[in-house]
Design a protein around this motif. Structure first.
Motif, PDB file in Angstrom:
ATOM      1  N   VAL A  33       0.919  -1.011  -0.032  1.00  0.00           N
ATOM      2  CA  VAL A  33      -0.113   0.071   0.020  1.00  0.00           C
ATOM      3  C   VAL A  33       0.938   1.255   0.054  1.00  0.00           C
ATOM      4  CG1 VAL A  33      -1.714   1.356   1.416  1.00  0.00           C
ATOM      5  CG2 VAL A  33      -1.950  -1.027   1.346  1.00  0.00           C
ATOM      6  N   VAL A  34       0.668   2.188  -0.817  1.00  0.00           N
ATOM      7  CA  VAL A  34       1.147   3.424  -0.747  1.00  0.00           C
ATOM      8  C   VAL A  34       0.525   4.735  -0.788  1.00  0.00           C
ATOM      9  CG1 VAL A  34       3.111   2.695  -2.714  1.00  0.00           C
ATOM     10  CG2 VAL A  34       0.854   3.620  -3.315  1.00  0.00           C
ATOM     11  N   ARG A  35       1.325   5.740   0.124  1.00  0.00           N
ATOM     12  CA  ARG A  35       0.655   7.045   0.573  1.00  0.00           C
ATOM     13  C   ARG A  35       1.316   8.017  -0.400  1.00  0.00           C
ATOM     14  NH1 ARG A  35      -0.336   8.807   6.717  1.00  0.00           N
ATOM     15  NH2 ARG A  35      -1.560  10.821   6.351  1.00  0.00           N
ATOM     16  N   ILE A  36       0.464   8.957  -0.997  1.00  0.00           N
ATOM     17  CA  ILE A  36       0.956  10.084  -1.682  1.00  0.00           C
ATOM     18  C   ILE A  36       0.506  11.388  -1.207  1.00  0.00           C
ATOM     19  CG2 ILE A  36       0.774  11.149  -3.909  1.00  0.00           C
ATOM     20  CD1 ILE A  36       0.497   8.396  -5.147  1.00  0.00           C
ATOM     21  N   PHE A  44       4.904  15.850  -5.630  1.00  0.00           N
ATOM     22  CA  PHE A  44       4.228  15.017  -4.606  1.00  0.00           C
ATOM     23  C   PHE A  44       5.272  13.812  -4.175  1.00  0.00           C
ATOM     24  CE2 PHE A  44       3.063  12.558  -8.610  1.00  0.00           C
ATOM     25  CZ  PHE A  44       3.568  11.445  -8.255  1.00  0.00           C
ATOM     26  N   THR A  45       5.287  13.529  -2.888  1.00  0.00           N
ATOM     27  CA  THR A  45       5.893  12.429  -2.341  1.00  0.00           C
ATOM     28  C   THR A  45       5.240  11.121  -2.258  1.00  0.00           C
ATOM     29  OG1 THR A  45       7.396  13.836  -1.184  1.00  0.00           O
ATOM     30  CG2 THR A  45       7.634  11.604  -0.423  1.00  0.00           C
ATOM     31  N   ILE A  46       5.556  10.018  -2.717  1.00  0.00           N
ATOM     32  CA  ILE A  46       4.966   8.691  -2.701  1.00  0.00           C
ATOM     33  C   ILE A  46       5.780   7.886  -1.740  1.00  0.00           C
ATOM     34  CG2 ILE A  46       6.701   7.701  -4.702  1.00  0.00           C
ATOM     35  CD1 ILE A  46       3.824   5.781  -5.158  1.00  0.00           C
ATOM     36  N   TRP A  47       5.245   7.571  -0.598  1.00  0.00           N
ATOM     37  CA  TRP A  47       5.768   6.654   0.691  1.00  0.00           C
ATOM     38  C   TRP A  47       5.104   5.156   0.354  1.00  0.00           C
ATOM     39  CZ3 TRP A  47       8.189   9.485   4.082  1.00  0.00           C
ATOM     40  CH2 TRP A  47       7.960  11.055   3.898  1.00  0.00           C
ATOM     41  N   SER A  48       6.025   4.222   0.835  1.00  0.00           N
ATOM     42  CA  SER A  48       5.838   2.794   0.628  1.00  0.00           C
ATOM     43  C   SER A  48       6.331   2.256   2.134  1.00  0.00           C
ATOM     44  CB  SER A  48       6.324   2.166  -0.330  1.00  0.00           C
ATOM     45  OG  SER A  48       6.080   0.687  -0.547  1.00  0.00           O
ATOM     46  N   ARG A  49       5.613   1.167   2.629  1.00  0.00           N
ATOM     47  CA  ARG A  49       6.096   0.433   3.729  1.00  0.00           C
ATOM     48  C   ARG A  49       6.791  -0.740   2.937  1.00  0.00           C
ATOM     49  NH1 ARG A  49       0.366  -0.054   7.261  1.00  0.00           N
ATOM     50  NH2 ARG A  49      -0.225  -1.129   5.257  1.00  0.00           N
ATOM     51  N   ASP A  68      -3.445  14.153  -0.075  1.00  0.00           N
ATOM     52  CA  ASP A  68      -3.036  12.929   0.792  1.00  0.00           C
ATOM     53  C   ASP A  68      -3.967  11.832   0.508  1.00  0.00           C
ATOM     54  OD1 ASP A  68      -2.134  11.225   2.748  1.00  0.00           O
ATOM     55  OD2 ASP A  68      -1.972  12.535   4.202  1.00  0.00           O
ATOM     56  N   LEU A  69      -3.424  10.843  -0.177  1.00  0.00           N
ATOM     57  CA  LEU A  69      -4.205   9.746  -0.360  1.00  0.00           C
ATOM     58  C   LEU A  69      -3.515   8.488  -0.200  1.00  0.00           C
ATOM     59  CD1 LEU A  69      -3.499   8.423  -3.394  1.00  0.00           C
ATOM     60  CD2 LEU A  69      -4.549  10.587  -4.137  1.00  0.00           C
ATOM     61  N   VAL A  70      -4.186   7.354  -0.151  1.00  0.00           N
ATOM     62  CA  VAL A  70      -3.637   5.989   0.055  1.00  0.00           C
ATOM     63  C   VAL A  70      -4.173   4.911  -1.022  1.00  0.00           C
ATOM     64  CG1 VAL A  70      -3.219   4.076   1.710  1.00  0.00           C
ATOM     65  CG2 VAL A  70      -3.312   6.220   2.619  1.00  0.00           C
ATOM     66  N   ALA A  71      -3.533   4.367  -1.694  1.00  0.00           N
ATOM     67  CA  ALA A  71      -3.719   3.389  -2.664  1.00  0.00           C
ATOM     68  C   ALA A  71      -3.165   2.176  -2.657  1.00  0.00           C
ATOM     69  CB  ALA A  71      -3.589   4.027  -4.174  1.00  0.00           C
ATOM     70  N   ALA A  72      -3.686   1.122  -3.429  1.00  0.00           N
ATOM     71  CA  ALA A  72      -2.838  -0.172  -3.373  1.00  0.00           C
ATOM     72  C   ALA A  72      -1.855   0.088  -4.559  1.00  0.00           C
ATOM     73  CB  ALA A  72      -3.957  -1.362  -3.733  1.00  0.00           C
ATOM     74  N   ALA A  73      -0.693  -0.466  -4.201  1.00  0.00           N
ATOM     75  CA  ALA A  73       0.529  -0.303  -5.064  1.00  0.00           C
ATOM     76  C   ALA A  73      -0.092  -0.978  -6.589  1.00  0.00           C
ATOM     77  CB  ALA A  73       1.743  -0.767  -4.633  1.00  0.00           C
TER      78      ALA A  73
END
Length: 215
Positions: A33-36, A44-49, A68-73
């Motif tokens: 799951v990523v957060r943008i 924008f910055t994309i974040w990943s666990r 600020d959104l969260v999406a399935a990679a």
């Protein structure tokens, strides 16, 4: 588009950068799951666990709606590959799937630079140990928690880098697999975080003893 959720990417080269980030995030976690989050008006910055209890991030030209959104990679990568133009549908909101606060953009101070080749060498050594002693659950925790590099600013600030960060830097491809002798990664300090800045992205590790994410 799904509601008003969309990502406007700044250029074709930025599209390639986003695709590479997502591909590598999915290699580390096939359910990533990523957060943008928007950073200023044009990036924008994309974040990943990463699966190593550290965060990976890359800042890319473009703009996210909402900011600020969260999406399935996997879904985002699929839509990115099928997009016509520079606007991409990130899919349905997965906000509930992201737990834990993001690091701040500011407030980091430079500690020291270390050779990128050292990161690659440690990652290769760690992979060899993991193959020998790991399990279906991945590398042993004792290996992940091992402090393999200590950096200091020569005064009173010290940061310890564990194999979690080393594996994440290498796994995300943030440094070349065969870096030149002068290729460096930069280690920065924040009261709550240690940040490693490499050529293609950054890794953030919590300095506190608490885990990065709750379950």
């Amino acid at each position: 588009m799904t509601g008003e959720r969309q990502i406007l990417i700044g250029s074709p080269s930025a599209t390639a950068d986003l695709g590479t980030f997502l591909t590598r995030a999915l290699r580390l976690d096939d359910a990533a799951v990523v957060r943008i989050t928007n950073r200023g008006p044009k990036h924008f910055t994309i974040w990943s666990r990463t699966g190593f209890d550290v965060l990976a991030a890359r800042t890319i030209p473009g703009r996210s709606t909402p900011a600020d959104l969260v999406a399935a990679a996997e879904h985002l990568l699929h839509n990115l590959r099928g997009a016509h133009g520079l606007t991409v549908d990130p899919g349905y909101s997965l906000d509930s799937a992201w737990q834990g606060a993001l690091p701040p953009h500011d407030g980091f101070t430079h500690i020291d630079d270390i050779p990128a080749s050292r990161i690659i060498a440690l990652a290769e050594q760690g992979q060899a140990v993991a193959r020998e002693h790991g399990s279906s659950q991945g590398p042993p925790v004792s290996l992940l928690d091992q402090e393999v590099i200590t950096v200091t600013d020569g005064a009173d600030v010290t940061a310890a880098i564990t194999m979690r960060s080393v594996f994440a830097v290498a796994g995300m491809g943030f440094v070349p697999r065969a870096p030149s002798e002068d290729e460096r990664v930069r280690v920065r300090h924040h009261p709550a975080w240690t940040r490693i800045d490499a050529r293609y992205g950054s890794i953030y590790a919590r300095r506190a003893s608490m885990p990065l994410f709750t379950r």
